[in-house]
Structures are given as structure tokens and as C-alpha cells.
Design an enzyme around this catalytic site. Structure first.
Site, PDB file in Angstrom:
ATOM      1  N   HIS A  46     -15.899  71.957 -27.027  1.00 53.26           N
ATOM      2  CA  HIS A  46     -16.966  71.322 -28.590  1.00 53.26           C
ATOM      3  C   HIS A  46     -18.618  71.473 -27.584  1.00 53.26           C
ATOM      4  O   HIS A  46     -18.099  70.643 -26.717  1.00 53.26           O
ATOM      5  CB  HIS A  46     -16.778  69.823 -28.903  1.00 53.26           C
ATOM      6  N   TYR A  90     -17.683  59.802 -33.186  1.00 56.63           N
ATOM      7  CA  TYR A  90     -17.746  57.718 -33.317  1.00 56.63           C
ATOM      8  C   TYR A  90     -18.422  57.062 -33.976  1.00 56.63           C
ATOM      9  O   TYR A  90     -19.350  57.358 -34.120  1.00 56.63           O
ATOM     10  CB  TYR A  90     -18.333  57.824 -31.250  1.00 56.63           C
ATOM     11  N   LYS A 147     -11.347  58.396 -21.249  1.00 57.78           N
ATOM     12  CA  LYS A 147     -11.191  58.402 -19.595  1.00 57.78           C
ATOM     13  C   LYS A 147      -9.637  58.292 -18.588  1.00 57.78           C
ATOM     14  O   LYS A 147      -9.860  59.106 -17.954  1.00 57.78           O
ATOM     15  CB  LYS A 147     -12.137  56.852 -19.193  1.00 57.78           C
ATOM     16  N   TYR A 159     -19.929  60.435 -20.243  1.00 57.69           N
ATOM     17  CA  TYR A 159     -18.736  61.249 -20.763  1.00 57.69           C
ATOM     18  C   TYR A 159     -18.224  62.299 -20.827  1.00 57.69           C
ATOM     19  O   TYR A 159     -16.804  62.223 -20.574  1.00 57.69           O
ATOM     20  CB  TYR A 159     -19.239  61.167 -22.461  1.00 57.69           C
TER      21      TYR A 159
HETATM   22  P1  FAD Z   1       1.368  57.670 -17.674  1.00 52.12           P
HETATM   23  O1  FAD Z   1       1.233  58.815 -18.811  1.00 52.12           O
HETATM   24  O2  FAD Z   1       0.983  56.661 -17.961  1.00 52.12           O
HETATM   25  O3  FAD Z   1       2.798  58.137 -16.688  1.00 52.12           O
HETATM   26  C1  FAD Z   1       3.528  56.858 -15.925  1.00 52.12           C
HETATM   27  C2  FAD Z   1       4.751  57.692 -16.233  1.00 52.12           C
HETATM   28  O4  FAD Z   1       5.624  57.108 -14.799  1.00 52.12           O
HETATM   29  C3  FAD Z   1       5.476  58.022 -17.445  1.00 52.12           C
HETATM   30  O5  FAD Z   1       6.273  59.422 -17.799  1.00 52.12           O
HETATM   31  C4  FAD Z   1       6.627  56.462 -17.445  1.00 52.12           C
HETATM   32  O6  FAD Z   1       7.675  57.227 -17.645  1.00 52.12           O
HETATM   33  C5  FAD Z   1       7.380  56.893 -15.671  1.00 52.12           C
HETATM   34  N1  FAD Z   1       7.114  55.570 -16.022  1.00 52.12           N
HETATM   35  C6  FAD Z   1       7.354  54.405 -15.621  1.00 52.12           C
HETATM   36  N2  FAD Z   1       7.927  53.579 -15.140  1.00 52.12           N
HETATM   37  C7  FAD Z   1       8.635  54.502 -14.153  1.00 52.12           C
HETATM   38  C8  FAD Z   1      10.083  54.043 -13.251  1.00 52.12           C
HETATM   39  N3  FAD Z   1      10.499  52.703 -13.396  1.00 52.12           N
HETATM   40  N4  FAD Z   1      10.662  55.210 -13.015  1.00 52.12           N
HETATM   41  C9  FAD Z   1      10.213  55.806 -13.596  1.00 52.12           C
HETATM   42  N5  FAD Z   1       9.048  56.871 -14.155  1.00 52.12           N
HETATM   43  C10 FAD Z   1       8.633  55.166 -14.483  1.00 52.12           C
HETATM   44  N6  FAD Z   1      -6.283  57.577 -22.455  1.00 52.12           N
HETATM   45  C11 FAD Z   1      -7.241  58.289 -23.505  1.00 52.12           C
HETATM   46  O7  FAD Z   1      -7.867  58.781 -22.890  1.00 52.12           O
HETATM   47  N7  FAD Z   1      -7.194  58.089 -25.184  1.00 52.12           N
HETATM   48  C12 FAD Z   1      -6.186  57.909 -26.209  1.00 52.12           C
HETATM   49  O8  FAD Z   1      -6.647  57.967 -26.939  1.00 52.12           O
HETATM   50  C13 FAD Z   1      -5.088  57.313 -24.971  1.00 52.12           C
HETATM   51  N8  FAD Z   1      -4.260  57.152 -26.279  1.00 52.12           N
HETATM   52  C14 FAD Z   1      -3.030  56.113 -25.707  1.00 52.12           C
HETATM   53  C15 FAD Z   1      -1.950  55.570 -25.879  1.00 52.12           C
HETATM   54  C16 FAD Z   1      -1.141  54.899 -25.811  1.00 52.12           C
HETATM   55  C17 FAD Z   1      -0.116  54.542 -26.233  1.00 52.12           C
HETATM   56  C18 FAD Z   1      -0.812  54.590 -23.994  1.00 52.12           C
HETATM   57  C19 FAD Z   1       0.134  53.819 -23.665  1.00 52.12           C
HETATM   58  C20 FAD Z   1      -2.171  55.570 -23.443  1.00 52.12           C
HETATM   59  C21 FAD Z   1      -3.105  55.324 -24.490  1.00 52.12           C
HETATM   60  N9  FAD Z   1      -4.557  56.434 -23.462  1.00 52.12           N
HETATM   61  C22 FAD Z   1      -4.881  56.758 -24.353  1.00 52.12           C
HETATM   62  C23 FAD Z   1      -4.595  56.384 -21.802  1.00 52.12           C
HETATM   63  C24 FAD Z   1      -3.722  57.323 -21.073  1.00 52.12           C
HETATM   64  O9  FAD Z   1      -2.967  58.154 -22.240  1.00 52.12           O
HETATM   65  C25 FAD Z   1      -3.552  57.361 -19.626  1.00 52.12           C
HETATM   66  O10 FAD Z   1      -4.274  56.611 -18.813  1.00 52.12           O
HETATM   67  C26 FAD Z   1      -2.730  57.985 -19.074  1.00 52.12           C
HETATM   68  O11 FAD Z   1      -1.798  58.607 -18.978  1.00 52.12           O
HETATM   69  C27 FAD Z   1      -2.344  57.644 -17.629  1.00 52.12           C
HETATM   70  O12 FAD Z   1      -1.866  59.120 -17.193  1.00 52.12           O
HETATM   71  P2  FAD Z   1      -0.626  58.082 -15.997  1.00 52.12           P
HETATM   72  O13 FAD Z   1       0.040  59.517 -15.224  1.00 52.12           O
HETATM   73  O14 FAD Z   1      -1.498  57.257 -15.167  1.00 52.12           O
HETATM   74  O15 FAD Z   1       0.251  57.354 -16.527  1.00 52.12           O
HETATM   75  C1  DHB Z   2      -9.248  61.019 -28.840  1.00 57.35           C
HETATM   76  C2  DHB Z   2      -9.074  59.998 -27.657  1.00 57.35           C
HETATM   77  C3  DHB Z   2      -9.809  59.243 -28.159  1.00 57.35           C
HETATM   78  O1  DHB Z   2      -9.946  58.396 -27.118  1.00 57.35           O
HETATM   79  C4  DHB Z   2     -11.418  59.584 -27.877  1.00 57.35           C
HETATM   80  O2  DHB Z   2     -12.156  58.719 -27.368  1.00 57.35           O
HETATM   81  C5  DHB Z   2     -11.755  60.748 -28.357  1.00 57.35           C
HETATM   82  C6  DHB Z   2      -9.985  61.714 -29.037  1.00 57.35           C
HETATM   83  C7  DHB Z   2      -8.104  61.952 -28.981  1.00 57.35           C
HETATM   84  O3  DHB Z   2      -6.874  61.541 -29.046  1.00 57.35           O
HETATM   85  O4  DHB Z   2      -8.225  63.097 -30.208  1.00 57.35           O
END
Ligand code: FAD
Ligand code: DHB
Length: 402
Positions: free
Chosen positions: A81, A212, A308, A396
Site C-alpha cells: 500500500h 485506523y 512495530k 510508521y
Molecule cells: P515471539 O514471536 O514471541 O517468539 C518467541 C518464541 O519463543 C515463540 O515461538 C515461543 O514459543 C518461544 N519460546 C517461549 N518460551 C520458550 C522456552 N521456554 N523455550 C523455548 N522456546 C520458547 N505486533 C504487531 O505489530 N501487530 C499485531 O497485531 C500484533 N499482534 C500480536 C498478537 C499477540 C497474541 C501477540 C502475543 C503479539 C502480537 N504482536 C503484534 C507482537 C508481535 O507479534 C511480536 O512483537 C513478535 O512476535 C516478536 O517476535 P519475537 O521473535 O521477539 O517473539
Molecule cells: C495489523 C496489525 C497491527 O498492529 C497494525 O497496526 C496494522 C495491521 C494486522 O494484523 O494486519
């Protein structure tokens, strides 16, 4: 593999805990520089590839996936987009990100699709991801031989990975951050009095870009996943039970909060996934202890309004990989020692932006009418001032990593 006491012992250069965006990107970045790693993950492959989370990639994340040769499916299936729409007082205002940032676009490509692409490529490269581990723990972080201990298949044999460094990429609830002694870290936190109810629906797109919406009934967000599947969110009480939200109630709130005065309408479809997430801002400082480096949600959380979370996790491991590459090329620790300070400068800016978008767009009943009007003034300013719109767009689409 050798036996050490009762544990089977193996060796690698960098032991990574967690196969989320942070852990998987790190493994790929290191592999490209000839550095070995093993990932341990406590869920199975289907679970990590099926968890619905974030949706928006910053431009440099897209560029990085392409540079790493991981972007082919994304380039075919993602939605690109030129900007986003801010909607308030029943009117839509387009923020032209592409025009305001010299060509950077908004890419909508779901997090679990990124995970699928990275897992497949990692396994194809001969990389190892030990899925489904149990009782992960970290040891000897103050020595030059730190260890990750876990059980195979959740309750099976105990194994140890002996490595030079541990990357704690295990999300907010993982064991890595708590392995930093409490006295050695400071945690900054803000918990918001609202959450998001997110749905996936089988319907065609209702609008060509993300919307938004600030509304007196609360925030709403319209996003997409494919020509057939749409992603929408509404602000709700974080403690609410999803059972209180019938499909009819969800659609009625979405219609009310996204309504315009110009006859636009939202297309409904069957809802096949719904859930509620709470929202917080959180930062752990420092992100290092001895030979442990934490990255992504293990170190910080942002409310999702700025899109983010995923991007920030990837930015951390780009910085971390540079430090590790320096160490393995020259034996120098300086860049690794700078990891936390370097990453935190960018993290705090993303924290600020995520907090700003969240407070500006959500309805907080604890705020005074004065504060609520200030948020509307802020929105009015952003959509009518090129300088303010440029600042929003620049954040953004993603600030530079250096
Ligand atoms: P994670 O993706 O959490 O990965 C961590 C990994 O470590 C997981 O696979 C987990 O299973 C593993 N782990 C945990 N404990 C252990 C252990 N003891 N031993 C081995 N492995 C382990 N961000 C947005 O920008 N927009 C959104 O809409 C959005 N929606 C979200 C919805 C949910 C329910 C959640 C929880 C987060 C959301 N986020 C969103 C945030 C975004 O998804 C995270 O910031 C991103 O996943 C971070 O990546 P990461 O690799 O740091 O952690
Ligand atoms: C989506 C999630 C977000 O947190 C956002 O700011 C915009 C889009 C999404 O899941 O598509």
C-alpha cells in the site's frame, strides 16, 4: 553429541532460544556469515506457523527478506500500500507514506507467513530447529561457555547446548529475561486500560488500504490478509471474555466505529477466528548479561497500534548479528558490548511512536474531556500539516537501524 552426567551434550557457536521472528532472522543472518547456530523452540512447527499475530512489515524488513533470498513468496502474495487512512469525525484522511518518505511502502504480510518462509528456508539450508522442547533453562552466563538445557519432546531426554553466546529470543514469557539477575536490570512498563479484539473474516477487502479509526465508542482498525480474508480489530476491555462477543455484536461495533459520512460501507463475512489481547509498553535495560543477549519481545513490548512489534524484533537481531560477526572475524567484543545501548536507542523511539499512536487513537475513559479533545487536535494536525504527516510516515515505515 557426548554424554555429560545425565545430559546429552552438543556444541554450537550461538545457541538461540525461540523460533519467532527474532530467533529465525538471527539464525539466517548468522548462517549467511558462516556462523553456526541451533534454535530450541518449545512449541511444534504447526503451532508456530499457525499463530495469528502481526501483519505489517516495515520497508527495510521487506528489503532484508529480499536480500536474504527469502522474499519470493512475500513479493507474490503480500499487499503493498502507498499509505494508510486515518479516520475520525466520520471522515477519511489518506497519509501518503510513499510520497512522504521517498518511496517507502506499507507491506501487509502476516507474521505466520514470514515464519513459514523462514522455517522452510532454514531447514533447507541444513539448519537445526529443535521443536517441542520442555523445561528450557540457561546456565553459566558469566563464563565463556554458556549452556542451554532442555528436554527433548517436552518430557524426554535432557540435552545441553554448549555455545559461545546465547541469544534469548523467547518472547515476553520466556526464561531468558528472568535469567538476568533482577539487580542487574531495570524494567520500564506501562499497562493500558484497553485491549484489542481481533478477527479474521472470509470477505473481500472493504477498502484499498489500512484504516485506523478514532471513534467515541473506541478505536477500530481495518486490515487485510488476502483477496478472500480480512483482519479487523476493535478496542475492548482487556479482561473481557471473548464469549461475550457474538459475531453480530462484533460487526455492529465495527460498523459504528468505521462509519463515514460519505456512504462507504464495510463488507461482512463469516468470522472464523477471534481473540482478545491486552496491551502494554515494556522495556528491559540492559539487554545483555555476560554471554546472554536478549532480543525482540523478550526485551521489550509495544502496543500493536504502530505495527512495530515484529519489525523491532528483527532490528534487534540485525544489530546483534553485526556484533557477533565482528567477534568471529576479529575476536573483538566491543560491538557486542555496545549491542544493548545501540538497540535501545531505536527501541525507545519505537516505544514512543507506539505509545503516541495508541493514546491518540484509543478512547480512554480515565482521560478528561480536555485530553480527549487534544487527541482529536493531534489527528487534525497530522492530516493537515505536511511536517506532522511526514513525521508519522517516517516512523510508521520504519526508522533506520543505524
Ligand atoms: P515471539 O514471536 O514471541 O517468539 C518467541 C518464541 O519463543 C515463540 O515461538 C515461543 O514459543 C518461544 N519460546 C517461549 N518460551 C520458550 C522456552 N521456554 N523455550 C523455548 N522456546 C520458547 N505486533 C504487531 O505489530 N501487530 C499485531 O497485531 C500484533 N499482534 C500480536 C498478537 C499477540 C497474541 C501477540 C502475543 C503479539 C502480537 N504482536 C503484534 C507482537 C508481535 O507479534 C511480536 O512483537 C513478535 O512476535 C516478536 O517476535 P519475537 O521473535 O521477539 O517473539
Ligand atoms: C495489523 C496489525 C497491527 O498492529 C497494525 O497496526 C496494522 C495491521 C494486522 O494484523 O494486519
Amino acid at each position: 553429541m557426548v554424554n555429560r552426567g545425565r545430559a546429552r551434550v552438543r556444541r554450537t557457536q550461538v545457541g538461540i532460544i525461540g523460533a519467532g521472528p527474532a530467533g529465525l532472522f538471527l539464525a539466517h543472518l548468522l548462517h549467511r556469515q558462516g556462523i553456526e547456530s541451533v534454535i530450541v523452540e518449545n512449541r511444534n512447527r504447526a503451532e508456530i506457523e499457525g499463530t495469528i499475530r502481526a501483519g505489517v512489515l516495515e520497508q527495510w524488513t521487506v528489503d532484508l527478506m529480499n536480500e536474504m533470498g527469502l522474499g519470493a513468496r512475500m513479493m507474490r502474495e503480500a499487499h503493498f500500500h502507498s499509505g494508510i487512512t486515518l479516520r475520525f469525525n466520520g471522515k477519511s484522511h489518506h497519509i501518503d507514506m510513499e510520497g512522504l518518505t521517498g518511496g517507502k511502502r506499507v507491506t501487509v504480510y502476516a507474521q505466520h507467513e514470514v515464519i513459514r518462509d523462514l522455517v522452510a528456508a532454514r531447514l533447507e539450508d541444513g539448519g537445526e530447529i529443535v521443536f517441542n522442547v520442555g523445561e528450557t533453562s540457561l546456565h553459566d552466563l558469566d563464563t565463556d561457555r554458556p549452556k542451554i538445557r532442555y528436554r527433548r519432546d517436552r518430557d524426554g531426554e535432557v540435552e545441553e547446548i554448549h555455545c559461545d553466546f546465547i541469544a534469548g529470543c523467547d518472547g515476553f514469557h520466556g526464561p531468558s529475561r528472568p535469567a538476568i539477575p533482577e539487580a542487574a536490570r531495570t524494567e520500564y512498563q506501562k499497562v493500558y486500560p484497553f485491549g484489542w479484539l481481533g478477527i479474521l473474516t472470509e470477505a473481500p477487502p472493504s477498502y484499498p488500504e489500512l484504516i485506523y479509526a478514532n471513534h467515541e465508542r473506541g478505536f477500530a482498525l481495518l486490515s487485510t490478509r488476502s483477496p478472500e480474508i480480512q483482519r479487523l480489530y476493535i478496542q475492548c476491555d482487556p479482561k473481557d471474555d471473548i464469549a461475550n462477543w457474538s459475531d453480530d455484536r462484533i460487526w455492529s461495533e465495527l460498523h459504528a466505529r468505521l462509519a463515514t459520512k460519505d456512504g462507504w460501507s464495510l463488507t461482512e463475512g463469516p468470522i472464523f477466528q477471534k481473540g482478545i489481547i491486552a496491551m502494554r509498553s515494556f522495556v528491559c535495560d540492559p539487554m545483555q548479561h555476560g554471554r546472554l543477549f536478549i532480543a525482540g519481545d523478550a526485551a521489550h513490548i509495544v502496543p500493536p497500534t504502530g505495527a512495530k512489534g515484529l519489525n523491532l524484533a528483527v532490528a534487534d537481531v540485525v544489530v546483534l548479528s553485526r556484533g557477533l560477526v565482528d567477534y568471529y572475524r576479529s575476536g573483538r567484543m566491543e560491538r557486542l558490548e555496545q549491542y544493548s545501548a545501540t538497540a535501545l536507542r531505536r527501541i525507545w523511539k519505537a516505544e514512543r511512536f507506539s505509545w503516541y499512536m495508541t493514546t491518540m487513537l484509543h478512547r480512554n475513559e480515565a482521560e478528561t474531556p480536555f485530553e480527549q479533545r487534544i487527541h482529536l487536535a493531534d489527528l487534525d494536525y497530522v492530516v493537515h500539516s505536511r511536517a506532522a504527516a511526514t513525521a508519522l510516515a517516517e516512523n510508521y515505515v520504519g526508522l533506520p537501524i543505524d
